[in-house]
Design a protein around this motif. Structure first.
Motif, PDB file in Angstrom:
ATOM      1  N   TYR A  75       0.832  -1.211   0.000  1.00  0.00           N
ATOM      2  CA  TYR A  75       0.000   0.000   0.000  1.00  0.00           C
ATOM      3  C   TYR A  75       0.867   1.261   0.000  1.00  0.00           C
ATOM      4  CZ  TYR A  75      -2.876   3.797   1.718  1.00  0.00           C
ATOM      5  OH  TYR A  75      -3.482   5.019   1.861  1.00  0.00           O
ATOM      6  N   LEU A  76       1.874   1.309   0.867  1.00  0.00           N
ATOM      7  CA  LEU A  76       2.717   2.494   0.968  1.00  0.00           C
ATOM      8  C   LEU A  76       3.539   2.727  -0.300  1.00  0.00           C
ATOM      9  CD1 LEU A  76       3.959   2.226   4.661  1.00  0.00           C
ATOM     10  CD2 LEU A  76       2.290   3.849   3.722  1.00  0.00           C
ATOM     11  N   GLU A  77       3.995   1.641  -0.944  1.00  0.00           N
ATOM     12  CA  GLU A  77       4.750   1.804  -2.189  1.00  0.00           C
ATOM     13  C   GLU A  77       3.846   2.329  -3.301  1.00  0.00           C
ATOM     14  OE1 GLU A  77       8.235   1.457  -2.491  1.00  0.00           O
ATOM     15  OE2 GLU A  77       7.826   1.475  -0.336  1.00  0.00           O
ATOM     16  N   LEU A  78       2.626   1.799  -3.406  1.00  0.00           N
ATOM     17  CA  LEU A  78       1.688   2.313  -4.404  1.00  0.00           C
ATOM     18  C   LEU A  78       1.408   3.797  -4.152  1.00  0.00           C
ATOM     19  CD1 LEU A  78      -0.860  -0.657  -4.636  1.00  0.00           C
ATOM     20  CD2 LEU A  78       0.730   0.098  -6.416  1.00  0.00           C
ATOM     21  N   LYS A  79       1.244   4.145  -2.896  1.00  0.00           N
ATOM     22  CA  LYS A  79       1.000   5.548  -2.526  1.00  0.00           C
ATOM     23  C   LYS A  79       2.198   6.420  -2.908  1.00  0.00           C
ATOM     24  CE  LYS A  79      -0.845   8.084   1.480  1.00  0.00           C
ATOM     25  NZ  LYS A  79       0.167   9.092   1.773  1.00  0.00           N
ATOM     26  N   ASP A  80       3.408   5.901  -2.683  1.00  0.00           N
ATOM     27  CA  ASP A  80       4.606   6.661  -3.052  1.00  0.00           C
ATOM     28  C   ASP A  80       4.717   6.844  -4.562  1.00  0.00           C
ATOM     29  OD1 ASP A  80       5.326   7.038  -0.437  1.00  0.00           O
ATOM     30  OD2 ASP A  80       7.027   5.659  -0.460  1.00  0.00           O
ATOM     31  N   PHE A  81       4.376   5.797  -5.319  1.00  0.00           N
ATOM     32  CA  PHE A  81       4.372   5.925  -6.783  1.00  0.00           C
ATOM     33  C   PHE A  81       3.336   6.973  -7.215  1.00  0.00           C
ATOM     34  CE2 PHE A  81       6.264   1.513  -7.104  1.00  0.00           C
ATOM     35  CZ  PHE A  81       7.413   1.903  -7.774  1.00  0.00           C
ATOM     36  N   LYS A  82       2.181   6.912  -6.617  1.00  0.00           N
ATOM     37  CA  LYS A  82       1.092   7.833  -6.971  1.00  0.00           C
ATOM     38  C   LYS A  82       1.465   9.282  -6.667  1.00  0.00           C
ATOM     39  CE  LYS A  82      -3.738   8.880  -5.776  1.00  0.00           C
ATOM     40  NZ  LYS A  82      -4.307   8.868  -7.150  1.00  0.00           N
ATOM     41  N   GLU A  83       2.134   9.487  -5.527  1.00  0.00           N
ATOM     42  CA  GLU A  83       2.415  10.850  -5.066  1.00  0.00           C
ATOM     43  C   GLU A  83       3.813  11.336  -5.440  1.00  0.00           C
ATOM     44  OE1 GLU A  83       1.431  10.762  -0.910  1.00  0.00           O
ATOM     45  OE2 GLU A  83      -0.699  10.397  -1.306  1.00  0.00           O
ATOM     46  N   GLY A  84       4.555  10.509  -6.196  1.00  0.00           N
ATOM     47  CA  GLY A  84       5.834  10.961  -6.733  1.00  0.00           C
ATOM     48  C   GLY A  84       7.036  10.794  -5.832  1.00  0.00           C
ATOM     49  N   ARG A  85       6.880  10.151  -4.681  1.00  0.00           N
ATOM     50  CA  ARG A  85       8.040   9.922  -3.810  1.00  0.00           C
ATOM     51  C   ARG A  85       8.912   8.783  -4.334  1.00  0.00           C
ATOM     52  NH1 ARG A  85       4.158  11.578  -0.172  1.00  0.00           N
ATOM     53  NH2 ARG A  85       3.262   9.476  -0.063  1.00  0.00           N
ATOM     54  N   ARG A  86       8.329   7.944  -5.164  1.00  0.00           N
ATOM     55  CA  ARG A  86       9.077   6.900  -5.848  1.00  0.00           C
ATOM     56  C   ARG A  86       8.695   6.963  -7.316  1.00  0.00           C
ATOM     57  NH1 ARG A  86       9.152   0.292  -4.604  1.00  0.00           N
ATOM     58  NH2 ARG A  86      10.710  -0.210  -6.217  1.00  0.00           N
ATOM     59  N   SER A  87       9.672   6.790  -8.189  1.00  0.00           N
ATOM     60  CA  SER A  87       9.411   6.975  -9.616  1.00  0.00           C
ATOM     61  C   SER A  87       9.854   5.767 -10.428  1.00  0.00           C
ATOM     62  CB  SER A  87      10.130   8.228 -10.111  1.00  0.00           C
ATOM     63  OG  SER A  87       9.899   8.425 -11.489  1.00  0.00           O
ATOM     64  N   ASP A  88       9.013   5.367 -11.354  1.00  0.00           N
ATOM     65  CA  ASP A  88       9.328   4.291 -12.297  1.00  0.00           C
ATOM     66  C   ASP A  88       8.501   4.532 -13.550  1.00  0.00           C
ATOM     67  OD1 ASP A  88      10.470   1.299 -12.582  1.00  0.00           O
ATOM     68  OD2 ASP A  88       8.419   1.346 -13.369  1.00  0.00           O
ATOM     69  N   PRO A  89       9.101   4.422 -14.737  1.00  0.00           N
ATOM     70  CA  PRO A  89       8.350   4.728 -15.963  1.00  0.00           C
ATOM     71  C   PRO A  89       7.153   3.820 -16.200  1.00  0.00           C
ATOM     72  CG  PRO A  89      10.482   3.726 -16.470  1.00  0.00           C
ATOM     73  CD  PRO A  89      10.500   4.062 -15.018  1.00  0.00           C
ATOM     74  N   ARG A  90       7.155   2.628 -15.571  1.00  0.00           N
ATOM     75  CA  ARG A  90       6.027   1.712 -15.746  1.00  0.00           C
ATOM     76  C   ARG A  90       5.017   1.844 -14.608  1.00  0.00           C
ATOM     77  NH1 ARG A  90      10.677  -2.631 -16.408  1.00  0.00           N
ATOM     78  NH2 ARG A  90      11.303  -1.276 -14.693  1.00  0.00           N
ATOM     79  N   MET A  91       5.508   1.922 -13.361  1.00  0.00           N
ATOM     80  CA  MET A  91       4.608   1.927 -12.212  1.00  0.00           C
ATOM     81  C   MET A  91       3.978   3.285 -11.941  1.00  0.00           C
ATOM     82  SD  MET A  91       3.703  -0.794 -10.775  1.00  0.00           S
ATOM     83  CE  MET A  91       2.888   0.104  -9.468  1.00  0.00           C
ATOM     84  N   SER A  92       4.688   4.342 -12.161  1.00  0.00           N
ATOM     85  CA  SER A  92       4.144   5.674 -11.845  1.00  0.00           C
ATOM     86  C   SER A  92       2.842   5.957 -12.597  1.00  0.00           C
ATOM     87  CB  SER A  92       5.185   6.759 -12.132  1.00  0.00           C
ATOM     88  OG  SER A  92       6.309   6.591 -11.285  1.00  0.00           O
ATOM     89  N   PRO A  93       2.778   5.700 -13.919  1.00  0.00           N
ATOM     90  CA  PRO A  93       1.503   5.918 -14.620  1.00  0.00           C
ATOM     91  C   PRO A  93       0.406   4.962 -14.143  1.00  0.00           C
ATOM     92  CG  PRO A  93       3.332   5.813 -16.172  1.00  0.00           C
ATOM     93  CD  PRO A  93       3.860   5.348 -14.860  1.00  0.00           C
TER      94      PRO A  93
END
Length: 206
Positions: A75-93
């Motif tokens: 949950y926290l990793e998905l939230k970080d991807f969503k909010e830009g604290r973690r970035s990946d060209p596949r997961m962020s979108p």
């Protein structure tokens, strides 16, 4: 006097039975609620299969195994991807349009699946060196024995070897920084050989 005591005892007994019945009803509701979340997560996870594999068991080192992972961590990793604290060209979108409920459902679903690891063909010397390095840098203080993880600390035992290597390298280079500095500190003095050995050891933990 005796009548008042009897009435008080009767009232106390009645309250106890009411509390017990309400407790029973509450417990009875839990499985159906969990089942509903799991079913919702299962439906939402179909889009994840292409990368993370059926039921979250990735067969590619480019993508982590999610099956059996800590629900809170997912949950926290998905939230970080969503909010830009973690970035990946596949997961962020992919995470950009997820709601809080979506992320919770997905986390609960993958956490409930059984991990099917893909052991890397590492030599015994590398695995042993990784075990010693893990003890030296006190990995299990956070990841627990067997690297089983806890709460927001991920389970990494049995994780894909190339994925472990990549994450350790990213923490060391500050490419990945959504860890409150913990992993950055741990990886700071790791050599490339240390990272490969740690990945061999952790990947082969069953």
């Amino acid at each position: 006097m005796m009548g008042r005591k009897l009435r008080a005892a009767a009232n106390s007994t009645r309250r106890a039975w009411i509390a017990l019945l309400w407790g029973s009803f509450a417990v009875a509701w839990l499985p159906s609620t969990a089942h509903a979340d799991a079913e919702a997560g299962k439906a939402k996870a179909q889009v994840c299969v292409a990368c993370h594999g059926p039921m979250g068991n990735s067969t590619s080192g480019d993508y982590p195994i999610l099956a059996g992972q800590s629900a809170r961590y997912i949950y926290l990793e998905l939230k970080d991807f969503k909010e830009g604290r973690r970035s990946d060209p596949r997961m962020s979108p992919m995470a950009a349009n997820l709601s809080k409920e979506d992320m919770q459902d997905l986390a609960d679903y993958f956490a409930a699946q059984t991990l099917v690891s893909v052991p890397n063909k590492s030599d015994a010397a590398s695995i042993e060196a990784g075990r010693k390095k893990a003890a030296e840098v006190l990995c299990t203080m956070c990841h627990l024995g067997g690297f089983a993880g806890q709460n927001e600390i991920p389970r990494v035992s049995g994780q894909q070897y190339p994925y472990i290597v990549k994450q350790l390298q990213d923490f060391r280079s500050h490419t990945r920084t959504n860890d409150a500095g913990n992993m950055t500190s741990v990886t700071r003095n790791l050599t490339d050989d240390d990272i490969r050995n740690l990945a061999a050891y952790i990947n082969n933990l069953q």
